[in-house]
Design a protein around this motif. Structure first.
Motif, PDB file in Angstrom:
ATOM      1  N   PRO A  79       0.678  -1.225   0.022  1.00 58.79           N
ATOM      2  CA  PRO A  79       0.018   0.032  -0.088  1.00 58.79           C
ATOM      3  C   PRO A  79       1.054   1.199  -0.060  1.00 58.79           C
ATOM      4  O   PRO A  79       1.983   1.128   0.882  1.00 58.79           O
ATOM      5  CB  PRO A  79      -0.899  -0.072   1.323  1.00 58.79           C
ATOM      6  CG  PRO A  79      -0.448  -1.509   1.753  1.00 58.79           C
ATOM      7  CD  PRO A  79       0.757  -2.096   1.211  1.00 58.79           C
ATOM      8  N   ALA A  80       0.497   2.243  -0.772  1.00 59.40           N
ATOM      9  CA  ALA A  80       1.494   3.460  -1.083  1.00 59.40           C
ATOM     10  C   ALA A  80       2.772   2.994  -1.136  1.00 59.40           C
ATOM     11  O   ALA A  80       3.737   3.520  -0.505  1.00 59.40           O
ATOM     12  CB  ALA A  80       1.248   4.365   0.359  1.00 59.40           C
ATOM     13  N   GLN A  83       5.753   5.436  -1.089  1.00 60.45           N
ATOM     14  CA  GLN A  83       6.389   5.779  -0.077  1.00 60.45           C
ATOM     15  C   GLN A  83       7.380   4.749   0.954  1.00 60.45           C
ATOM     16  O   GLN A  83       8.014   5.137   1.834  1.00 60.45           O
ATOM     17  CB  GLN A  83       5.083   6.176   1.010  1.00 60.45           C
ATOM     18  CG  GLN A  83       4.515   7.462   0.513  1.00 60.45           C
ATOM     19  CD  GLN A  83       3.241   7.520   1.125  1.00 60.45           C
ATOM     20  OE1 GLN A  83       3.041   7.343   2.380  1.00 60.45           O
ATOM     21  NE2 GLN A  83       2.018   8.264   0.611  1.00 60.45           N
ATOM     22  N   ARG A 141      -8.498  -1.971  -9.188  1.00 61.87           N
ATOM     23  CA  ARG A 141      -9.781  -1.196  -8.541  1.00 61.87           C
ATOM     24  C   ARG A 141      -9.271   0.390  -8.596  1.00 61.87           C
ATOM     25  O   ARG A 141     -10.135   0.996  -9.138  1.00 61.87           O
ATOM     26  CB  ARG A 141      -9.882  -1.451  -7.127  1.00 61.87           C
ATOM     27  CG  ARG A 141     -11.081  -1.008  -6.550  1.00 61.87           C
ATOM     28  CD  ARG A 141     -11.203  -1.440  -5.142  1.00 61.87           C
ATOM     29  NE  ARG A 141     -10.222  -1.535  -4.267  1.00 61.87           N
ATOM     30  CZ  ARG A 141      -9.758  -2.702  -3.524  1.00 61.87           C
ATOM     31  NH1 ARG A 141     -10.232  -3.694  -3.619  1.00 61.87           N
ATOM     32  NH2 ARG A 141      -8.550  -2.415  -2.865  1.00 61.87           N
ATOM     33  N   ARG A 145     -11.509   2.813 -10.777  1.00 61.08           N
ATOM     34  CA  ARG A 145     -12.020   4.036 -10.517  1.00 61.08           C
ATOM     35  C   ARG A 145     -11.670   5.055 -10.958  1.00 61.08           C
ATOM     36  O   ARG A 145     -12.652   6.235 -11.390  1.00 61.08           O
ATOM     37  CB  ARG A 145     -11.695   3.982  -8.960  1.00 61.08           C
ATOM     38  CG  ARG A 145     -12.322   5.082  -8.086  1.00 61.08           C
ATOM     39  CD  ARG A 145     -11.665   5.408  -6.724  1.00 61.08           C
ATOM     40  NE  ARG A 145     -11.703   4.456  -5.942  1.00 61.08           N
ATOM     41  CZ  ARG A 145     -10.457   4.175  -5.334  1.00 61.08           C
ATOM     42  NH1 ARG A 145      -9.249   4.601  -5.628  1.00 61.08           N
ATOM     43  NH2 ARG A 145     -10.485   2.860  -4.599  1.00 61.08           N
ATOM     44  N   ASP A 146     -10.285   5.344 -11.149  1.00 60.01           N
ATOM     45  CA  ASP A 146     -10.024   6.592 -11.897  1.00 60.01           C
ATOM     46  C   ASP A 146     -10.667   6.815 -13.431  1.00 60.01           C
ATOM     47  O   ASP A 146     -10.733   7.872 -13.773  1.00 60.01           O
ATOM     48  CB  ASP A 146      -8.378   6.405 -12.357  1.00 60.01           C
ATOM     49  CG  ASP A 146      -7.570   7.793 -12.404  1.00 60.01           C
ATOM     50  OD1 ASP A 146      -8.050   8.628 -11.453  1.00 60.01           O
ATOM     51  OD2 ASP A 146      -6.926   7.905 -13.248  1.00 60.01           O
TER      52      ASP A 146
ATOM     53  N   GLU B  41     -17.312  -2.174  -5.793  1.00 60.48           N
ATOM     54  CA  GLU B  41     -15.842  -2.586  -5.516  1.00 60.48           C
ATOM     55  C   GLU B  41     -15.118  -1.643  -4.526  1.00 60.48           C
ATOM     56  O   GLU B  41     -14.312  -1.965  -3.803  1.00 60.48           O
ATOM     57  CB  GLU B  41     -15.141  -2.796  -6.921  1.00 60.48           C
ATOM     58  CG  GLU B  41     -14.026  -3.679  -6.441  1.00 60.48           C
ATOM     59  CD  GLU B  41     -14.055  -5.169  -6.051  1.00 60.48           C
ATOM     60  OE1 GLU B  41     -13.268  -5.814  -5.429  1.00 60.48           O
ATOM     61  OE2 GLU B  41     -15.423  -5.580  -6.358  1.00 60.48           O
ATOM     62  N   ASP B  42     -15.486  -0.296  -4.717  1.00 59.07           N
ATOM     63  CA  ASP B  42     -14.570   0.471  -4.097  1.00 59.07           C
ATOM     64  C   ASP B  42     -14.747   0.236  -2.516  1.00 59.07           C
ATOM     65  O   ASP B  42     -13.971   0.610  -1.598  1.00 59.07           O
ATOM     66  CB  ASP B  42     -15.098   1.921  -3.940  1.00 59.07           C
ATOM     67  CG  ASP B  42     -14.396   2.603  -5.271  1.00 59.07           C
ATOM     68  OD1 ASP B  42     -13.585   1.918  -5.876  1.00 59.07           O
ATOM     69  OD2 ASP B  42     -14.932   3.483  -5.772  1.00 59.07           O
ATOM     70  N   ALA B  94      -2.872   3.844   3.426  1.00 62.16           N
ATOM     71  CA  ALA B  94      -1.358   3.747   4.237  1.00 62.16           C
ATOM     72  C   ALA B  94      -0.820   5.207   4.517  1.00 62.16           C
ATOM     73  O   ALA B  94      -0.791   5.703   3.761  1.00 62.16           O
ATOM     74  CB  ALA B  94      -0.564   2.962   3.244  1.00 62.16           C
ATOM     75  N   ARG B 168     -19.721  10.639  -9.900  1.00 61.55           N
ATOM     76  CA  ARG B 168     -18.131  10.703 -10.463  1.00 61.55           C
ATOM     77  C   ARG B 168     -18.216  11.893 -11.069  1.00 61.55           C
ATOM     78  O   ARG B 168     -17.956  11.884 -12.486  1.00 61.55           O
ATOM     79  CB  ARG B 168     -17.813   9.454 -11.183  1.00 61.55           C
ATOM     80  CG  ARG B 168     -17.838   8.137 -10.377  1.00 61.55           C
ATOM     81  CD  ARG B 168     -17.839   6.961 -11.072  1.00 61.55           C
ATOM     82  NE  ARG B 168     -18.401   5.818 -10.415  1.00 61.55           N
ATOM     83  CZ  ARG B 168     -19.888   5.509 -10.272  1.00 61.55           C
ATOM     84  NH1 ARG B 168     -20.556   6.194 -11.006  1.00 61.55           N
ATOM     85  NH2 ARG B 168     -20.083   4.710  -9.419  1.00 61.55           N
ATOM     86  N   ARG B 170     -15.943  13.998 -12.466  1.00 60.14           N
ATOM     87  CA  ARG B 170     -14.856  13.945 -13.876  1.00 60.14           C
ATOM     88  C   ARG B 170     -15.673  13.432 -14.893  1.00 60.14           C
ATOM     89  O   ARG B 170     -15.875  13.857 -16.008  1.00 60.14           O
ATOM     90  CB  ARG B 170     -13.696  13.431 -13.438  1.00 60.14           C
ATOM     91  CG  ARG B 170     -12.538  14.090 -14.455  1.00 60.14           C
ATOM     92  CD  ARG B 170     -11.095  13.830 -13.654  1.00 60.14           C
ATOM     93  NE  ARG B 170     -11.052  12.811 -12.879  1.00 60.14           N
ATOM     94  CZ  ARG B 170     -10.527  11.517 -13.376  1.00 60.14           C
ATOM     95  NH1 ARG B 170      -9.980  11.488 -14.554  1.00 60.14           N
ATOM     96  NH2 ARG B 170     -10.384  10.561 -12.771  1.00 60.14           N
TER      97      ARG B 170
END
Lengths: 230, 365
Positions: A79-80, A83, A141, A145-146, B41-42, B94, B168, B170
């Motif tokens: 995750p991340a 970083q 995912r 989403r993007d 799914e999010d 995170a 959403r 955008r």
């Protein structure tokens, strides 16, 4: 002394050894083919042969200072990730693309935009979300989403993912491909904008590992060697 | 160091405000299928998933709304007012340092008689619970957005696509631009329609590969018809689209919002009903003593993160934007329809985060 984790088997290991050898870093196995002992000649490096899939976890935990593994595994499993680790070198082999593919006979679905529209139709018609089989849950995912794709559901597939559509356990897949041959054999077609990640073998530095004067100077020596070569 | 017992004491003190409601509890483990179906799914990125050998995939409750609605739909008396207090669990990004478990205090109203009054009641109670704290209130109305989409002079298919992506921003904007002809057309669409016209869909499919998977040729034919209709439809009028875009950007005190919305309804006559409904809610808020000139309305509030709200929405925000809101809530009639298996009931509710309230009180002291 710093620890360096490299893949313990197969072509990935061979290519890794070759890549370092080309830069004057001689890695060799100690003992037989079956044990995982290895060493680097003349450098303050403690070499560890490990499963490529475990290297991301060891990097994230800081149990190894450096590690060689696929960028897909690091981005999926940490995750991340940016970083937690730093990219020291993209090594130019182990190329594979993480892509989204749909049944080839879906001649009306060539883009994510189409996939989103069909996902809405599919849910309305079948009363369930369109299933995408993958083991790259996080990357897929985030990507979808993007892109604004909704009404899908990921189903876990740890292997033979290309076969899930024919077996009726998924409508589409997100998986690694290098030549696309397996996809074609399974009657799947890649979406034109469905490239999620272009993966390659990469040398990572763990930010969480112990970095003190001694390990930092060992890294300096190692990096200098990699830059100047043989 | 804040003691958990201090936060619980704060929460219990706050709960006194909801003394007229029936206290309810809910299971901590919720069916993952139900949550996935509702949120998509999010939710996997936001909730902790676990597994039971008999019940399959389960999630630690990310909120109480779903279990409380399920409980009510399973035979709760009407009308009903419920309050609950318990831990919820959220997976965080995170390194964000945000808490993964915290108390949530909630109040939910299931009442058919007068939904607007129920909206006002919930909001006023939340304000009262946080009275004296430096919170910034904000309100919105998803119903106005949905009505504005419905008011566009265009095909039902386009309205459905815009409605589906109102969450959403955008993607919504890209679709709207495509429908007005301002944005790029869908890639490959013209080629596909041309090929289907010349070669025929059946021949194209036969050439492409065997029909694997659950989707059928009927579905593909139906979509082809829709795509043809879409290609033949007139673009959405540029002016109407601009009205919608400026409506989405509207921010004004509630007291002035009615007039502002009425101006939009001049250009989008279909909006009139929703504006009247909105005006009646402002009156209902006034009637319960809310100072509507001090409460902002932001048309786009609730468009992100709150996919199940479909009417009035509100937040009581912390002074610093980096902190989570102290309270949020809204109306979710459609959610009760989805969970109710054919039945539905108008529902509105809100939650408070006692640990945030407690921290703010300590900072003030």
């Amino acid at each position: 002394m710093i620890t360096l984790g490299v893949p313990s088997k197969g072509r990935l290991m061979e290519k890794t050894f070759q890549w370092f050898a080309a830069r004057g870093v001689e890695m060799r196995r100690t003992g037989s083919d079956r044990d995982y002992g290895a060493e680097v000649a003349g450098l303050p490096i403690d070499l560890r042969l490990m499963s490529a899939g475990e290297i991301p976890r060891e990097l994230a935990a800081g149990r190894i200072h450096l590690g060689v593994t696929g960028s897909d595994l690091v981005q999926e499993r940490i995750p991340a990730w940016d970083q937690a680790v730093e990219v020291l070198a993209e090594m130019g082999f182990g190329h594979a693309d993480l892509i989204i593919a749909v049944p080839a006979w879906w001649v009306d679905v060539r883009t994510l935009d189409d996939l989103d529209a069909v996902a809405a139709d599919f849910r309305a018609t079948h009363g369930q979300r369109l299933r995408i089989a993958t083991k790259y849950h996080r990357l897929v995912r985030d990507f979808l989403r993007d892109a604004g794709v909704a009404d899908y559901r990921l189903v876990d597939s740890q292997g033979a993912t290309e076969g899930t559509v024919a077996h009726g356990t998924a409508e589409a897949i997100a998986d690694i491909t290098s030549t696309g041959e397996t996809l074609r054999a399974n009657h799947l077609a890649i979406l034109s904008d469905g490239l999620i990640h272009r993966s390659e073998a990469t040398l990572f530095r763990s930010r969480a590992a112990k970095w003190n004067d001694s390990t930092r100077s060992a890294l300096d020596i190692f990096e200098k060697q990699l830059k100047t070569g043989a | 160091m804040t003691l958990k017992s201090d936060i619980r004491a704060e929460a219990e003190a706050l709960q006194a405000i909801f003394a007229d409601a029936v206290p309810v509890d809910a299971p901590m483990l919720v069916s993952a299928d139900t949550l996935l179906d509702l949120y998509g799914e999010d939710i996997r990125g936001r909730a902790f998933t676990t597994h039971d050998p008999d019940r399959g995939e389960l999630m630690l409750r990310p909120d109480f709304t779903v279990p409380v609605v399920q409980m009510h739909m399973d035979g709760g008396a009407e009308p009903a007012r419920y309050t609950y207090l318990g831990e919820v669990f959220r997976m965080q990004d995170a390194g964000s340092g945000r808490p993964t478990e915290y108390l949530q205090l909630g109040y939910e109203v299931f009442d058919r008689a007068n939904p607007l009054q129920a909206d006002a009641e919930v909001f006023a109670l939340m304000l009262k619970a946080l009275d004296g704290l430096p919170v910034r209130a904000v309100t919105g109305d998803i119903g106005v957005l949905l009505a504005a989409i419905e008011a566009l002079d265009t095909t039902q298919a386009r309205k459905a696509a815009l409605r589906r992506h109102v969450w959403r921003p955008r993607r919504f904007r890209a679709l709207l631009d495509r429908f007005t002809g301002k944005g790029k057309p869908a890639k490959g669409r013209a080629e596909y329609l041309k090929a289907a016209e010349e070669e025929g869909l059946a021949a194209m499919i036969a050439r492409a590969g065997p029909p694997i998977g659950l989707r059928t040729t009927d579905e593909m034919n139906a979509r082809l018809e829709r795509l043809r209709a879409e290609a033949a439809a007139d673009p959405i009028d540029q002016t109407q689209a601009e009205v919608l875009v400026s409506l989405l950007a509207l921010k004004s005190p509630l007291s002035e919002a009615v007039e502002a919305l009425q101006n939009f309804a001049v250009d989008l006559p279909g909006l009139q009903g929703a504006v009247e409904h909105f005006a009646a809610r402002v009156d209902a808020l006034k009637a319960v003593g809310v100072s509507v000139s001090d409460i902002p309305y932001e048309a786009s509030y609730g468009r992100t993160q709150m996919e199940y709200y479909d009417g009035f929405v509100f937040g009581l925000l912390a002074p610093s934007p980096s902190l989570p809101p102290l309270a949020t809530g809204g109306r979710y009639d459609a959610l009760t329809r989805q969970l109710g298996g054919g039945r539905e009931i108008p529902a509105v509710g809100g939650v408070i985060r006692p640990e945030q309230v407690h921290a703010l009180r300590r900072a003030q002291a």
